[in-house]
Design a protein around this motif. Structure first.
Motif, PDB file in Angstrom:
ATOM      1  N   CYS A  84       0.836  -1.215   0.000  1.00 35.12           N
ATOM      2  CA  CYS A  84       0.000   0.000   0.000  1.00 35.12           C
ATOM      3  C   CYS A  84       0.863   1.255   0.000  1.00 35.12           C
ATOM      4  O   CYS A  84       0.561   2.236  -0.696  1.00 35.12           O
ATOM      5  CB  CYS A  84      -0.929  -0.016   1.208  1.00 35.12           C
ATOM      6  SG  CYS A  84      -2.237  -1.256   1.126  1.00 35.12           S
ATOM      7  N   GLU A  88       0.955   4.345  -2.891  1.00 36.54           N
ATOM      8  CA  GLU A  88       0.768   5.761  -2.566  1.00 36.54           C
ATOM      9  C   GLU A  88       1.979   6.587  -2.961  1.00 36.54           C
ATOM     10  O   GLU A  88       1.848   7.684  -3.532  1.00 36.54           O
ATOM     11  CB  GLU A  88       0.481   5.916  -1.075  1.00 36.54           C
ATOM     12  CG  GLU A  88      -0.852   5.355  -0.627  1.00 36.54           C
ATOM     13  CD  GLU A  88      -1.119   5.645   0.835  1.00 36.54           C
ATOM     14  OE1 GLU A  88      -0.824   6.775   1.274  1.00 36.54           O
ATOM     15  OE2 GLU A  88      -1.605   4.749   1.547  1.00 36.54           O
ATOM     16  N   PRO A 228      -3.816  -2.964  -3.948  1.00 35.31           N
ATOM     17  CA  PRO A 228      -4.213  -1.738  -4.651  1.00 35.31           C
ATOM     18  C   PRO A 228      -4.487  -2.007  -6.129  1.00 35.31           C
ATOM     19  O   PRO A 228      -4.001  -3.000  -6.692  1.00 35.31           O
ATOM     20  CB  PRO A 228      -2.987  -0.822  -4.487  1.00 35.31           C
ATOM     21  CG  PRO A 228      -2.206  -1.400  -3.352  1.00 35.31           C
ATOM     22  CD  PRO A 228      -2.459  -2.874  -3.378  1.00 35.31           C
TER      23      PRO A 228
END
Length: 254
Positions: A84, A88, A228
């Motif tokens: 994750c 990002e 994701p």
């Protein structure tokens, strides 16, 4: 043309294989990053950094400072935090990201597999499945089973366990690949009723599932966490093709 700069988030066999595939190509500059949780990891070829980045901001800063052109997340399928964070950070910096994930396991026809979302759910389910447990979820999950005093555990892990751990436990420090014959001997020799594992996928540790099926041993398997919505490939060859397409580096540069 300058070399494309690729960061491989590693620690898996796929990460080492990808680094091996790219490191001697003049079109690529590759650095592999390891979390540092294993004291004697199997190092990939080429440049290696060990340790965390300091969260999303730290990883984004590293991508900028090192002028990284693409990131390949080839971490373990259950390394949800770094996956994750990578998504990002890559989005924040505008760097292409690929998730390299080996396919998960599929239960053979007639196998006694029980899927659970968490290790806590696996601990709850053990009461109905048996007393003698082969636990192959890594040392980080042992605390989840520490309260089960009525069960006996054979724990296989690369690193030594740290408390809290089950009271009735034998530790086997080892790492794959494992053979079906060897796994069958472990299961029968320790009179195992149930195998507890994670859906890591791959062939390095799949032999235990084959042996359990042959012996009629129940399997509690933790499903993979959600990932994701990023580009994803199942193997190293596909990852190389993705890098060549995204960064415009063809096989002629090998």
């Amino acid at each position: 043309m300058s070399a494309a700069r690729v960061l491989i988030l590693g620690g898996t066999g796929e990460a080492r294989a990808l680094a091996t595939e790219l490191v001697d190509r003049p079109a690529w500059w590759v650095v592999s990053s390891l979390a540092g949780r294993v004291r004697e990891p199997r190092l990939p070829p080429g440049q290696v950094r060990v340790g965390g980045f300091g969260g999303v901001a730290g990883l984004a800063g590293y991508l900028r400072e090192q002028r990284i052109n693409a990131v390949v997340d080839a971490t373990h399928p259950f390394a949800a935090v770094i996956t994750c964070s990578a998504a990002e950070a890559a989005e924040a910096v505008g760097v292409p990201l690929l998730l390299l994930r080996r396919p998960g396991w599929t239960a053979p026809e007639g196998a006694s597999w029980h899927w659970v979302p968490t290790l806590a759910a696996a601990a709850e389910a053990l009461t109905e499945l048996g007393e003698r447990v082969f636990l192959t979820t890594g040392r980080g999950g042992l605390a989840t089973f520490a309260h089960l005093d009525e069960h006996w555990f054979l724990v296989r892990t690369v690193e030594p366990p740290v408390p809290p751990t089950p009271a009735r436990m034998r530790v086997l420090r080892d790492r794959g690949p494992f053979s079906v014959a060897g796994e069958r001997a472990l299961l029968t020799g320790h009179r195992i009723d149930v195998l507890v594992t994670k859906d890591s996928g791959g062939q390095m540790t799949a032999a235990k599932l084959t042996a359990a099926h042959e012996l009629g041993v129940a399997v509690l398997i933790q499903a993979r966490p959600a990932i994701p919505e990023v580009a994803t490939e199942p193997d190293v060859a596909a990852a190389v093709r993705w890098l060549e397409q995204v960064l415009g580096r063809g096989s002629l540069h090998r």
